[in-house]
Design a protein around this motif. Structure first.
Motif, short mmCIF file in Angstrom:
data_model
loop_
_atom_site.label_atom_id
_atom_site.label_comp_id
_atom_site.label_asym_id
_atom_site.label_seq_id
_atom_site.Cartn_x
_atom_site.Cartn_y
_atom_site.Cartn_z
N GLU A 37 68.56 33.96 3.13
CA GLU A 37 67.34 34.70 2.85
C GLU A 37 67.44 36.08 3.47
O GLU A 37 67.36 36.23 4.69
CB GLU A 37 66.14 33.94 3.42
N ASP A 38 67.62 37.08 2.62
CA ASP A 38 67.62 38.48 3.06
C ASP A 38 66.29 39.10 2.65
O ASP A 38 65.81 38.89 1.53
CB ASP A 38 68.74 39.27 2.39
N PRO A 66 65.18 33.28 8.41
CA PRO A 66 64.81 33.90 9.70
C PRO A 66 63.68 33.13 10.40
O PRO A 66 62.61 32.91 9.80
CB PRO A 66 64.37 35.31 9.31
N LEU A 67 63.88 32.78 11.62
CA LEU A 67 62.85 32.08 12.40
C LEU A 67 61.54 32.84 12.52
O LEU A 67 60.47 32.23 12.43
CB LEU A 67 63.39 31.77 13.81
N PRO A 68 61.54 34.16 12.73
CA PRO A 68 60.27 34.83 12.98
C PRO A 68 59.32 34.87 11.79
O PRO A 68 58.12 35.10 11.96
CB PRO A 68 60.68 36.26 13.36
N LEU A 69 59.82 34.65 10.57
CA LEU A 69 58.99 34.82 9.39
C LEU A 69 57.99 33.69 9.16
O LEU A 69 57.03 33.87 8.42
CB LEU A 69 59.87 34.96 8.14
N GLY A 93 69.35 25.83 7.77
CA GLY A 93 69.79 26.67 8.88
C GLY A 93 68.80 27.79 9.16
O GLY A 93 68.15 28.30 8.26
N PHE A 94 68.72 28.17 10.44
CA PHE A 94 67.77 29.18 10.89
C PHE A 94 68.47 30.15 11.85
O PHE A 94 69.44 29.79 12.50
CB PHE A 94 66.59 28.52 11.61
N GLY A 95 67.93 31.37 11.93
CA GLY A 95 68.50 32.35 12.84
C GLY A 95 67.49 33.40 13.24
O GLY A 95 66.32 33.36 12.84
N HIS A 96 67.95 34.35 14.04
CA HIS A 96 67.07 35.40 14.54
C HIS A 96 66.52 36.28 13.42
O HIS A 96 65.42 36.82 13.54
CB HIS A 96 67.82 36.31 15.52
N GLY A 97 67.29 36.46 12.36
CA GLY A 97 66.93 37.42 11.34
C GLY A 97 67.42 38.81 11.74
O GLY A 97 67.68 39.08 12.91
N GLN A 99 67.01 42.26 12.91
CA GLN A 99 65.90 42.75 13.73
C GLN A 99 65.15 43.92 13.10
O GLN A 99 63.93 44.02 13.24
CB GLN A 99 66.43 43.12 15.12
N ASP A 100 65.84 44.80 12.39
CA ASP A 100 65.15 45.90 11.72
C ASP A 100 64.19 45.36 10.67
O ASP A 100 63.07 45.87 10.51
CB ASP A 100 66.15 46.86 11.08
N TRP A 101 64.61 44.34 9.94
CA TRP A 101 63.73 43.75 8.93
C TRP A 101 62.55 43.03 9.58
O TRP A 101 61.42 43.12 9.10
CB TRP A 101 64.51 42.78 8.05
N MET A 102 62.82 42.34 10.67
CA MET A 102 61.74 41.63 11.34
C MET A 102 60.70 42.63 11.88
O MET A 102 59.49 42.40 11.84
CB MET A 102 62.29 40.78 12.48
N ARG A 103 61.20 43.76 12.37
CA ARG A 103 60.29 44.82 12.84
C ARG A 103 59.51 45.40 11.67
O ARG A 103 58.30 45.68 11.78
CB ARG A 103 61.11 45.90 13.54
N GLN A 104 60.17 45.55 10.53
CA GLN A 104 59.54 46.15 9.36
C GLN A 104 58.35 45.34 8.86
O GLN A 104 57.38 45.90 8.36
CB GLN A 104 60.59 46.28 8.25
N VAL A 105 58.42 44.01 9.02
CA VAL A 105 57.33 43.15 8.54
C VAL A 105 56.40 42.72 9.68
O VAL A 105 55.54 41.87 9.49
CB VAL A 105 57.87 41.91 7.80
N GLY A 106 56.59 43.30 10.86
CA GLY A 106 55.72 42.98 11.98
C GLY A 106 55.95 41.62 12.58
O GLY A 106 55.06 41.04 13.22
#
Length: 293
Positions: A37-38, A66-69, A93-97, A99-106
């Motif tokens: 998942e990108d 990504p775990l944060p989503l 499977g899960f991961g950090h994602g 980080q720029d994308w995770m920041r972009q979506v808050g």
């Protein structure tokens, strides 16, 4: 357990191509098809559902979501639903994602390690049918349990790269997904770190290790992987090239380094049907116990 798989990438392939690609992979004898998942392309779980429904026996891996989503309860419901509908065929499977994308979506976590440390044990417990109550930095659950937990609990994988994440993943996940572009020696060191993390957590048995490996079959393979690896001088040590037999020998080297599942990644400019056919042939040459037949 020695396995061979391949991937369907959300770039450059749009989601409407997945169903037919999954059917082709199964028809060519590919045992596993991995997705990821990108942001902001295809949903991992919707895509996995499509691939599973379009096929009869190929295993479908999500490597990674990504775990944060998502709230961990939502992830547990997604996984449990698919596992109940397609028993034994989903590898979540899960991961950090990124980080720029995770920041972009808050959704960026201040401590991705803490997030993984809290989410994955909670997810595994929910999938095991337990009632979970926890008050962590990121995961807060109050007597949460699944009404429809899977009858057979799947392995939960964590993507890991740096030594801290590798060590943590060994302790909190059932398996670990290693990214591509690493040498066999680097992968072997990562496997040792994962196993050390599992031992430090007091968990028995061995983690299941999945490694992506960039692969180019046929003439011009070295040039294609060199271009993909930006002309690194040691590109040949970070990818597999050549005939089916030569790639199978390379797969065996990664398996000897401790990898259970070698997932062959194509370069972007290939015909997927031809690539899946070659991967199926490689899988046929790798017996269940490892090595080349």
């Amino acid at each position: 357990m020695s396995r061979v798989g391949t991937i369907f990438s959300p770039y450059p392939h749009p989601p409407e191509e997945l169903r037919e690609a999954a059917r082709v992979a199964e028809g060519e004898g590919v045992p596993e098809l991995w997705l990821w998942e990108d942001c902001f392309r295809s949903s991992a779980w919707a895509a996995a559902a499509v691939a599973l429904a379009a096929t009869d026996h190929v295993r479908v891996g999500v490597g990674i979501a990504p775990l944060p989503l998502r709230n961990v309860a939502a992830s547990a419901m997604e996984v449990a639903t698919l596992v109940r509908m397609f028993p034994g065929r989903l590898l979540p499977g899960f991961g950090h994602g990124v980080q720029d994308w995770m920041r972009q979506v808050g959704a960026k976590a201040a401590s991705p390690l803490t997030l993984m440390q809290e989410q994955l044990p909670a997810l595994r417990a929910l999938l095991a049918g337990e009632s979970v109550s926890t008050e962590g930095r990121y995961v807060r659950l109050r007597e949460v349990s699944l009404d429809w937990p899977p009858a057979v609990v799947p392995r939960v994988y964590a993507a890991a790269e740096g030594p801290k994440t590798l060590h943590l993943a060994g302790g909190v996940a059932d398996g670990v997904i290693l990214d591509s572009r690493h040498t066999v020696d680097e992968v072997a060191e990562a496997v040792r770190t994962v196993r050390a993390g599992r031992a430090a957590a007091g968990r028995e048995g061995s983690p299941d290790v999945v490694a992506y490996v960039l692969t180019a079959f046929g003439p011009g393979g070295p040039e294609r992987v060199a271009a993909a690896l930006e002309d690194r001088p040691d590109a040949a040590d970070r990818a597999l090239t050549g005939s089916v037999a030569e790639v199978a020998e390379g797969v065996a080297r990664f398996q000897a380094a401790g990898v259970d599942d070698v997932v062959l990644l194509p370069t972007d400019d290939v015909d997927l049907h031809a690539f899946f056919s070659a991967v199926g042939q490689v899988a046929a040459e790798i017996p269940a116990g490892g090595g080349v037949s």
